[in-house]
Design a protein around this motif. Structure first.
Motif, short mmCIF file in Angstrom:
data_model
loop_
_atom_site.label_atom_id
_atom_site.label_comp_id
_atom_site.label_asym_id
_atom_site.label_seq_id
_atom_site.Cartn_x
_atom_site.Cartn_y
_atom_site.Cartn_z
N GLY A 152 0.63 -1.21 -0.06
CA GLY A 152 0.02 0.17 0.13
C GLY A 152 0.70 1.30 0.00
N PHE A 153 2.13 1.11 -0.32
CA PHE A 153 2.89 2.27 -0.36
C PHE A 153 2.42 2.97 -1.51
CE2 PHE A 153 5.30 0.24 2.79
CZ PHE A 153 5.71 1.29 3.79
N THR A 154 2.68 4.42 -1.73
CA THR A 154 2.42 5.15 -2.84
C THR A 154 3.74 5.76 -3.49
OG1 THR A 154 2.03 7.14 -1.55
CG2 THR A 154 0.11 6.00 -2.25
N ALA A 155 4.94 5.48 -2.99
CA ALA A 155 6.14 6.10 -3.64
C ALA A 155 7.28 5.28 -2.62
CB ALA A 155 6.33 7.52 -3.43
N VAL A 156 8.33 5.21 -3.46
CA VAL A 156 9.52 4.82 -2.89
C VAL A 156 10.62 5.89 -3.53
CG1 VAL A 156 11.57 3.22 -3.16
CG2 VAL A 156 9.13 2.35 -2.92
N LEU A 157 11.40 6.25 -2.14
CA LEU A 157 12.63 7.05 -2.43
C LEU A 157 13.74 6.50 -1.99
CD1 LEU A 157 11.24 10.42 -0.88
CD2 LEU A 157 11.18 10.09 -3.13
N VAL A 158 14.71 6.53 -2.89
CA VAL A 158 16.12 5.86 -2.51
C VAL A 158 17.21 6.90 -2.62
CG1 VAL A 158 17.68 4.15 -3.31
CG2 VAL A 158 15.22 3.98 -3.81
N VAL A 159 18.05 7.11 -1.31
CA VAL A 159 18.93 8.33 -1.44
C VAL A 159 20.21 7.60 -1.45
CG1 VAL A 159 19.93 10.04 0.24
CG2 VAL A 159 17.57 9.39 0.30
N LYS A 160 21.11 8.06 -2.28
CA LYS A 160 22.65 7.67 -2.64
C LYS A 160 23.57 8.62 -2.37
CE LYS A 160 21.45 4.03 -5.87
NZ LYS A 160 22.02 3.43 -7.19
N GLU A 161 24.70 8.08 -1.70
CA GLU A 161 25.70 8.95 -1.42
C GLU A 161 27.10 8.38 -2.30
OE1 GLU A 161 28.05 8.74 2.49
OE2 GLU A 161 26.08 8.22 2.85
N ASP A 162 28.23 9.41 -2.31
CA ASP A 162 29.37 8.80 -2.65
C ASP A 162 30.24 9.54 -2.12
OD1 ASP A 162 31.37 7.11 -4.19
OD2 ASP A 162 31.43 8.87 -5.84
N ASN A 163 31.54 9.06 -1.28
CA ASN A 163 32.33 9.64 -0.55
C ASN A 163 31.90 10.60 0.29
OD1 ASN A 163 34.52 8.21 -1.85
ND2 ASN A 163 34.51 9.59 -3.68
N LYS A 164 30.96 10.20 1.14
CA LYS A 164 30.38 11.07 1.91
C LYS A 164 29.45 12.32 1.64
CE LYS A 164 33.36 9.67 5.76
NZ LYS A 164 34.50 10.05 6.71
N LYS A 165 29.40 12.29 0.26
CA LYS A 165 28.35 13.43 -0.51
C LYS A 165 27.18 12.62 -0.80
CE LYS A 165 30.17 16.75 -2.40
NZ LYS A 165 30.72 17.71 -3.45
N LEU A 166 26.05 13.37 -0.83
CA LEU A 166 24.88 12.86 -1.28
C LEU A 166 24.95 13.42 -3.08
CD1 LEU A 166 22.13 14.51 0.85
CD2 LEU A 166 23.01 12.20 0.82
N THR A 167 24.37 12.33 -3.82
CA THR A 167 24.64 12.25 -5.15
C THR A 167 23.30 12.04 -5.78
OG1 THR A 167 25.20 9.75 -5.18
CG2 THR A 167 26.97 11.10 -5.16
N SER A 168 22.33 11.21 -5.33
CA SER A 168 21.14 11.26 -6.07
C SER A 168 20.13 10.85 -5.11
CB SER A 168 21.26 10.07 -7.23
OG SER A 168 21.57 8.68 -6.85
N LEU A 169 19.19 10.96 -5.98
CA LEU A 169 17.48 10.67 -5.46
C LEU A 169 16.69 9.83 -6.70
CD1 LEU A 169 15.74 10.88 -2.92
CD2 LEU A 169 14.57 13.10 -3.86
N THR A 170 16.30 8.75 -6.30
CA THR A 170 15.42 8.09 -7.09
C THR A 170 14.12 8.03 -6.61
OG1 THR A 170 17.13 6.66 -7.91
CG2 THR A 170 14.88 5.79 -8.26
N HIS A 171 13.12 8.37 -7.36
CA HIS A 171 11.68 8.60 -6.87
C HIS A 171 10.67 7.65 -7.62
CE1 HIS A 171 7.68 11.37 -6.44
NE2 HIS A 171 7.58 10.02 -5.91
N VAL A 172 10.33 6.46 -6.98
CA VAL A 172 9.27 5.63 -7.94
C VAL A 172 7.94 5.90 -7.48
CG1 VAL A 172 8.91 3.24 -8.42
CG2 VAL A 172 11.30 4.06 -7.94
#
Length: 257
Positions: free
Chosen positions: A98-118
């Motif tokens: 029943g979730f309406t969205a998934v958010l995936v947070v990624k980092e590289d070398n201790k810096k945020l790099t991307s956000l995936t929104h499904v």
């Protein structure tokens, strides 16, 4: 004296190249589209929002700092440990519950790099570059959050793609019910030259509900769309609605949102 159009100083914004996909808020076709798109149900309050937030497979404290703020900002959001599961499996799991969205947070070398929104259950999926994160705790003179559902303000999304991306971001939040104005909050997604700036504020009233100022709550972060994929996340066979190409950045007068 007022400046005539020919006397106004030229800026990147007012010399923007004409976009055939630009739409007006009064466009009848746009109104029909938003009534039947994937986000129409949430805009009407059915279903209620429920957002699963997780990390990349190699998450560090930077990701968790960001997620802690997201959990405070997005109503009905829940953190799940990533483990070794691919995003497609996580999306299926979330959709079945029943979730309406998934958010995936990624980092590289201790810096945020991307956000995936499904967006669930059937997409689309957006992938953003994620930068300029400033947590709630580091906002000078920040306000405290209230328990009220924030209203969502979408600014300067002027193309068909931009309107779609704006509605998708807005679908992370349920429509706010009638609430006590003294605790009102607002989240803003402000598009400027294809960079989407996130801010959150609280209305601070002096003596009456008619006199208010804004006090920032935080966090702050910036998104830049890299691709929009039809359907739920598909790493191998997904069909793209829009994909950023390297040569798209050559013109300083061409924007896509």
């Amino acid at each position: 004296p007022e400046l005539t159009p020919t006397q106004l100083p030229k800026t990147i914004d007012n010399t923007r190249a004409p976009d055939p996909t630009a739409v007006s808020s009064e466009d009848e076709e746009l109104a029909e589209t938003v009534t039947h798109d994937e986000f129409a149900g949430i805009s009407a309050g059915d279903p209620d929002t429920k957002v699963l937030i997780t990390t990349g497979k190699r998450a560090g404290e930077t990701s968790f700092d960001f997620i802690r703020d997201l959990l405070m900002v997005i109503p009905h959001s829940i953190y799940y440990k990533r483990g070794k599961y691919p995003i497609s499996s996580i999306s299926t799991y979330a959709s079945n519950r029943g979730f309406t969205a998934v958010l995936v947070v990624k980092e590289d070398n201790k810096k945020l790099t991307s956000l995936t929104h499904v967006h669930l259950p059937s997409g689309p999926t957006a992938f953003y570059r994620l930068t300029s994160f400033k947590p709630h705790s580091r906002i000078p003179h920040h306000a405290s959050r209230t328990l009220q559902i924030p209203e969502v303000l979408l600014a300067r999304f002027s193309t068909a793609l931009g309107r779609r991306v704006g509605r998708m971001l807005g679908s992370l939040f349920p429509p706010p019910p009638a609430q006590d104005p003294m605790g009102r909050q607002a989240v803003t997604f402000h598009n400027q030259r294809d960079f989407v700036f996130f801010r959150m504020h609280r209305y601070v009233f002096r003596e009456t509900a008619d006199a208010a100022r804004l006090q920032e709550i935080g966090p702050r972060f910036t998104l830049k769309l890299k691709w929009l994929q039809k359907g739920a996340f598909d790493a191998t066979g997904g069909e793209y609605e829009w994909l950023y190409q390297n040569d798209m950045g050559k013109s300083r007068k061409k924007f896509y949102l």
